[in-house]
Design a protein around this motif. Structure first.
Motif, short mmCIF file in Angstrom:
data_model
loop_
_atom_site.label_atom_id
_atom_site.label_comp_id
_atom_site.label_asym_id
_atom_site.label_seq_id
_atom_site.Cartn_x
_atom_site.Cartn_y
_atom_site.Cartn_z
N VAL A 58 69.82 -13.36 25.51
CA VAL A 58 69.43 -12.33 26.48
C VAL A 58 70.56 -12.18 27.50
CG1 VAL A 58 66.93 -12.67 26.31
CG2 VAL A 58 68.25 -14.06 27.92
N VAL A 60 71.08 -11.18 31.66
CA VAL A 60 70.28 -11.28 32.87
C VAL A 60 70.74 -10.21 33.84
CG1 VAL A 60 69.58 -12.80 34.76
CG2 VAL A 60 70.01 -13.75 32.49
N ASP A 61 69.82 -9.39 34.32
CA ASP A 61 70.25 -8.28 35.17
C ASP A 61 70.32 -8.70 36.65
OD1 ASP A 61 67.74 -8.14 36.33
OD2 ASP A 61 67.13 -6.35 35.25
N ASP A 63 68.40 -8.33 38.96
CA ASP A 63 67.12 -8.78 39.50
C ASP A 63 66.65 -10.06 38.79
OD1 ASP A 63 65.12 -8.42 41.37
OD2 ASP A 63 63.86 -7.22 40.03
N SER A 64 67.57 -10.70 38.05
CA SER A 64 67.28 -11.94 37.29
C SER A 64 66.27 -11.73 36.17
CB SER A 64 66.81 -13.07 38.22
OG SER A 64 67.86 -13.46 39.07
N VAL A 65 66.13 -10.50 35.72
CA VAL A 65 65.23 -10.22 34.61
C VAL A 65 66.05 -10.21 33.31
CG1 VAL A 65 63.64 -8.54 33.59
CG2 VAL A 65 63.64 -8.94 36.07
N ALA A 66 65.50 -10.88 32.32
CA ALA A 66 66.21 -11.03 31.05
C ALA A 66 65.97 -9.83 30.16
CB ALA A 66 65.72 -12.29 30.34
N GLY B 136 67.01 -19.56 37.84
CA GLY B 136 65.94 -18.98 37.05
C GLY B 136 66.26 -17.59 36.52
N ALA B 137 65.63 -17.27 35.41
CA ALA B 137 65.63 -15.91 34.88
C ALA B 137 64.21 -15.67 34.36
CB ALA B 137 66.65 -15.74 33.77
N VAL B 138 63.73 -14.44 34.44
CA VAL B 138 62.32 -14.17 34.15
C VAL B 138 62.15 -12.96 33.25
CG1 VAL B 138 61.43 -15.22 36.27
CG2 VAL B 138 62.19 -12.82 36.27
N LYS B 144 58.92 -14.07 40.09
CA LYS B 144 59.96 -14.74 40.86
C LYS B 144 59.45 -15.46 42.11
CE LYS B 144 63.84 -12.43 41.35
NZ LYS B 144 64.68 -11.24 41.61
N PHE B 154 67.42 -17.65 42.35
CA PHE B 154 67.73 -16.48 41.53
C PHE B 154 69.03 -15.88 42.01
CE2 PHE B 154 63.19 -17.05 41.08
CZ PHE B 154 63.05 -16.96 39.71
N GLU B 158 73.18 -13.78 36.80
CA GLU B 158 73.59 -15.10 36.34
C GLU B 158 72.52 -15.72 35.46
OE1 GLU B 158 75.33 -17.97 38.79
OE2 GLU B 158 76.58 -16.56 39.88
N LEU B 171 62.59 -16.52 25.94
CA LEU B 171 62.43 -15.67 27.12
C LEU B 171 62.40 -14.19 26.70
CD1 LEU B 171 62.39 -15.29 30.18
CD2 LEU B 171 64.85 -15.68 30.23
#
Lengths: 250, 250, 250, 250
Positions: A58, A60-61, A63-66, B136-138, B144, B154, B158, B171
């Motif tokens: 994945v 990661v953007d 906004d930390s969304v995968a 973290g990644a979500v 979050k 976050f 990254e 994920l």
């Protein structure tokens, strides 16, 4: 998930759209053009294409969304032709996957009735170039005149090593399916991401399809790379004659 | 044997279990946490997953009995949430296999009604670190806040290279199937097995899921590695000034 | 596109044709012979074979038209036997593909009732050779006498490493299907494209099948390579004694 | 050809046969034992196993006849137990193939009602060894006593890296199918073909299964290798002290 999974995001009503591919490749030329057009013009996500043949990862953007590895097709509304633009961060990772994923891209193009296709990319020259010619290859010789009018150069049996990956297969498989397909390749060193080569390819595409997008973002990236290139050139050439004079005097 | 073969060992009655993955990866952080939880808490083997996509090999246990390459799912009964913990010695060896095996893991999670998923791993910093932040990644930005409260950081875009392998796919694929999925990555050099990074990830997990396991075994391994690290540091830095004084006097 | 896709171009009426393979390999010996025969004799394209197991690419011809990676079968009308000649720029890229593509080639051969098969190639000697013997391997020992009469040498357990790729599989799989199959391998250094080894193999083939093609084009290429070889020899041997004398006098 | 193709050559009537595997691997120990038994005892070819997962090649025999890559199963009639011996020049080339081909071998074993299986191989020590212990791993701890009586050593969690390839999979997959399966691994440097390690494994096998074959051929090969080894040792150790004395006197 199926071997190839197309997740539809919208069903835009397009008028005889042109399919334009710009996935990562030599100098990221195709990717730069495709992403630039999607960002600068009036665009809408149509579909994400996922596949077991993409890398198992994945991204990661901000906004930390995968986001699962894949490619995206956007509908782009321009002053000229409607576009379906394929972009993304990955190509298939294996031979068989390359063929199957490319065929899936063509399925999407056919879904919207596209019959014309441009695969964008770079052609490596092996050295830093100032002028970025755009070399063409076609599925049908009848396509060459119009492309030549838009500034595309045709050179016998070039690129010598053929065209590898998505661009090559969309041209080869697309041609066999009846698409009017062409590959537009900006000359680039092959060593660096090349926004100037991208500008050259974009200019051809705009001419061909009758649209015009703001190029400031691409110019900015070109300026950044220009700086990188000039620093590389300095390092290659060593101290200038002027420097030597100074030392001599000293 | 089928392409993927799930051998069920028990059918525990679990209450809204959380799926936790810890397969080998960067610093073996995820694997250390998963195996530690299985060993220290009240756990029961639920299933072994074998696949043609795992390496063609067996491991040999302390009784000289061979075990076919695979991964294991244990049910873990904690003071807090029920867990389904995935651990093992291998990841799939090819792209397509990565996708298929990860989907099989999600099938097991769904079999028990799990809707929440944590993929554990390490994120390489490239240098020895004393503080082990957990990044973290979500799958969904709504997740979050709770994770941040438990100490997860976050950071925009990254890890820059994305998340590769089982953790990334659980994920990415899990999110697409509707799981509330997060990847928890302990910062680690990337060069060594890192029980301290594992402790940092474990602390977050315990906070999130309301359980608490004895950490002595992990502390012991951390002490061992600490010694290895300090020896490596000495080798890097060369003889100390004090050593040189002695030699000078001599 | 299917895994293997045979695009038929014509349906010639052939009389007990002989199947001849010349795909790229050691010294390009087989490819040189096959392409030379197709060019010099009265030939007609019968089929193009495409496959997901070929590289994901197109080649670009002198008219800038792209051609999807594949292999070609031509019917060749000679004074002797009718031929079905397989040539192209690629071999399959993976093990499984090698087997499947080779079986497809044999399907084409059977489609025209061929029962006799020659796989052409080179056998590397590791050094530049002046005499180009042609080594043979067969599916059936009864075939050896006729081949030996045409100048083919048989050496126990040679080539020692076996015969790898299309030539090997056409011999091995063809023999199992009941073809009278032989592999004819011209001795060649293994370092260079070798038109002289190709001439040696062609001579055997002509003798066996009772045809005769003009060899001028092959001679021209042999002359070119001869020059390359002599320059390489000079570089290997260093300046001659004569050169040293001259320097001494100077 | 199917993905895996079993060509039956005979249908011997076997009494509760034992399946013995000896494909190429560390020190070619297993292969040496299997081929030696087939050659020295009263044996008959039962089946050839071909597969797309073997390398795409043929080997050429002493009569210049090509044989498609594959493995062979012989029935061997001994004074003790009947044997089904698997030997050949290749292992599968890819992960998935390893699993499928190994399962096919087990199908053959089951076809003849075999329930006992020995996978023969070498275990690398990394240095030249004089004594060749035979290390064992089993599918079931109940098998250990009888093997230990025959001289097999069992060491906790050894080999540390597990057992890779056909031997490992026959043990792992065979055990899961209900075979009484063991892997017998002769200690060997790992650098050289090792007939002495093969003799050690053969002695264990003879003891276990109550047969006895002439060992002269294996002794001859051991002598040859012994010479190679002693020359390697000389090269490693440099000139002996005696040589230095002579020089000193000179």
């Amino acid at each position: 998930m199926d071997e190839i999974d197309i997740a539809w995001a919208s069903e835009p009503d397009l008028d005889d759209p042109v399919f334009v591919e710009g996935l990562p490749g030599v100098g990221h030329v195709g990717k730069l053009v495709a992403e630039h057009v999607v960002e600068e013009a009036d665009s809408e996500l149509v579909a994400r294409v996922h596949s077991e043949h993409f890398p198992p990862q994945v991204t990661v953007d901000d906004d930390s969304v995968a986001e699962l590895a894949g490619a995206e097709v956007h509908a782009v509304d321009t002053a000229g032709r409607d576009l379906l633009v394929l972009s993304g961060n990955h190509q298939a990772q294996d031979n068989v996957g390359h063929y199957r994923v490319s065929n899936a891209f063509l399925d999407v193009a056919e879904e919207f009735g596209a019959t014309e296709l441009y695969a964008l990319g770079g052609v490596p020259t092996g050295e830093l170039v100032d002028e970025h010619d755009v070399i063409g290859a076609v599925s049908d010789p009848a396509l060459k005149d119009r492309l030549a009018d838009a500034g595309v150069e045709f050179r016998s049996e070039e690129p010598a090593g053929g065209i590898v990956g998505s661009s090559g297969l969309l041209l080869g498989l697309g041609g066999r399916r009846g698409f009017d397909a062409a590959c537009l390749m900006g000359e680039t060193s092959g060593y660096l991401v090349d926004p100037k080569a991208a500008k050259a390819v974009l200019a051809v595409l705009e001419d061909l399809l009758g649209f015009d997008v703001d190029e400031e973002a691409l110019d900015d990236r070109a300026d950044e790379m220009e700086e990188v290139v000039s620093r590389l050139r300095e390092m290659e050439e060593g101290p200038s004659p002027g420097d030597e004079d100074l030392r001599y005097i000293g």
